[in-house]
Write an enzyme that holds these catalytic residues in place. Sequence first.
Site, short mmCIF file in Angstrom:
data_model
loop_
_atom_site.label_atom_id
_atom_site.label_comp_id
_atom_site.label_asym_id
_atom_site.label_seq_id
_atom_site.Cartn_x
_atom_site.Cartn_y
_atom_site.Cartn_z
CB CYS A 2 -0.82 0.00 1.26
SG CYS A 2 -1.71 -1.36 1.56
CG ASN A 100 1.63 0.79 4.31
OD1 ASN A 100 1.52 -0.34 4.19
ND2 ASN A 100 2.90 1.35 4.07
CE LYS A 485 15.02 -10.40 -10.36
NZ LYS A 485 15.26 -9.62 -9.18
#
Length: 608
Positions: A2, A100, A485
Site C-alpha cells: 500500500c 498501510n 527474476k
Amino acid sequence: MCGIVGYCGRLNAQDVVLNGLEKLEYRGYDSAGISVLDNNILKTKKRAGRLENLEDALKDDPFTGNIGIGHTRWATHGIPNEINAHPHLNSDGTISVIHNGIIENYGELKDELLSKGYTFKSETDTEVIAHLLDFYYKDNFFDAVTNTVKRLKGAYALVMLCQKEPDTLIAVRHESPLIMGVSKENGCILASDIPSVLEYTRDVIYLDNDEMVVANLDGYKIYDKDLKEINKKSEKVEWDLEAASKEGFDHFMIKEIFDQPKAIEDAIKNKMKDDEINLELGSFTKEELENINRIYVVACGTAYHAGQVGKFAIEHFTKIPVMTDIASEFRYNSPFIDDKTLLILVSQSGETADTLAALREGKKHGAKVLSVTNVVGSSIARESDKTLYCYAGPEISVASTKAYTTQLIALYFLALDFAKKLGKISDDEVKNVINELKALPEKIASMLKDLTPYQEIANEIKEAKSIFYLGRGVDFISAKEGALKLKETTYIHTESFPAGELKHGSIALIEEGTNVFSIATQSKLIEKTASNTQELASRGAHVYSIGRVGDKSLEKYSNKVIYVPESLDILMPVLTVIPEQLIAYYTSLAKGNDVDKPRNLAKSVTVE
Ligand code: G6P
C-alpha cells in the site's frame, strides 16, 4: 504494498494526492481511493484497478479543497475491489482513514464494535479504525485518534480526516513507513515514500515509531509517543525526481538494468577514499571485529541472494564461517545470538517488515547490527548500528536489478574491509580485487551493447511451462537469482538446483525440450557443472549455458552459450546476473506482461 499520501496546504489537495500516489505506483497495488475536505464536506471516491480508473472517475466530478488523503491498496484482508479500497469511513461518512500495514487484533476489535451496533461494509482490517475513531470521537479529533491508536496491535501508518474538524489532518506511524515533506509555500505532504513529495519540496522529516503529526493550513505539530510536542529537523533530499523517471526507456526495469554500470561505479566510489577502502560509519573497528564470533546474513527475496553471495565473499576473504537465513524464518528459528554475534541485514528498501523484525530480534539479544540498504533514512538504516549504503539511486521496477548488483558491491567491500582489518589479506590482494571491481562497470556496459541474443532466447522460452536453473557454489546463487527474476516477471514456473543435486530426484522432470539454464563460471567447478548438464542434455533438455568468454567446453552440450566477460570467480555473480535480468525482461515483454508491476508482487513488503 500500500501507498499513502496526505496533503494539507494551499494547493489543490486532489492534484497533490493523485500526483503523490502516481509516484508510489511502483510499490504495487490493486485499487485506489481519495478523500478530500471539499467546502467542509468530506468527499470520498474509490475505484478497483489502476489509478487511472480513479482519475477518470474524478474528471467528471472533481474535488476541490486543500486537505486530502489518498491510498493505493495492495490487498491483504479481502479481495481487491472498490468496497475494500481505502479510504475507509465511519458509518455516516464523516471520518476517513487510510492505512498501510496490518492490524493484527482487528478480529477482536471488530467483534467489540459489532456488539456496540457498528456495521461493516468491507472485509478489511482498516475499517475497524474508522469505526473506533467514531466511537472515541466526543468533541476532539486528536483525543479520538490517541484513544484509537492505543487499541491497535500490529503495524500501521495512518492518515485521517474528520469533517467536524475540517481544517485538520492527523497522521501516526507505528512500524510502517511514513515521511513528511514540508514547505513554507506548499504545506505538508505525508507519504509512504519520498518520490511523492519531491515535486513540492526537498525538505523531508523522517517520522519515528509512534510519532503523530497534526497539520492544518498554518503548519504542523509533531508529538512523541507520550504526546509531548517535539521539534524534528527536516533533512534535504539530494537526489532528483529525474532519477526516478524512465528517461526515454520503455520501462523502469530496462532503464534500471542499463543504470548498472553507473550505479556500480557510484557504489564503488562511495566506499573508497584516496585509493583505500573507506566505509566510514558503515563498518566496525578491528577491536570490534575481533570480538565477533558468529556472523549471520539475513534478508528476503533478491536481497537474500545478494546476502548469500556476501556469505561466499566474507568466507573467501576472511575465512570466517557465515550463516545465512531468510528473514521471515530467522525471527522464529531461535538462532544463536548474543553480544558476540554480528547480524548483517540486506534490504533495498530498508522497510521490509521481516528484515526489520530480524534486526530487532538481533538487537534484543545484544547482536551488533550492520545493514546494507539503498534508502537513506529508512527504518532499517536508522535502527542499525552501522549502515552501508548501496548508492543505486531509486529503484522503481518491482523486480530488483541494480539494487542487487550494488548490494553485491557493498558486500564485497565489507568482506575486504573485514579481511584487511583482521589481517587475513595482503595489501596487494586487496588492490587486485579492487581493480577487478572497478573494471566491472565497463564489462557490464559491453554486455548491454547487443540485446538481440536475449530477445531471441525470450522468444524461444516464452511458452515454456517450467524452466530449470542450475549451478554449483556461487553459481548456484546466481541460478537462484536467475530463476527468481524470470518467475517474477513472466509467471513461468522456475526452479533452481545445485547442479549435483538434480539427479537425486528432480531429474525425473526432465523430458524432451525442457529448458535448462546452466550457470558455469567458477573455474574449479565448470567441469563438474558441465557433466551434470550433459546428463540433462542426453535426456533431451534444451540447454542454455552462461559461461566465461572463451570457455569452449560449454558448447558441446549446450544449445546456446551466453558468454560473460572474465573476472575473479567470486565477482562473477555481478556479471552472470546481467543476461538473466535481460532474459527475464524480454520474456516478460514477449508474454505481454506488465513488466514493472508483476501481478501479486509488491516492491516494498511492509507486512509480515
Ligand atoms: C519484495 C520485492 C523483491 C525484494 C524483496 C526484499 O519481495 O518484490 O524484489 O527483493 O521484497 O526487499 P528489500 O527492500 O528488503 O530488499
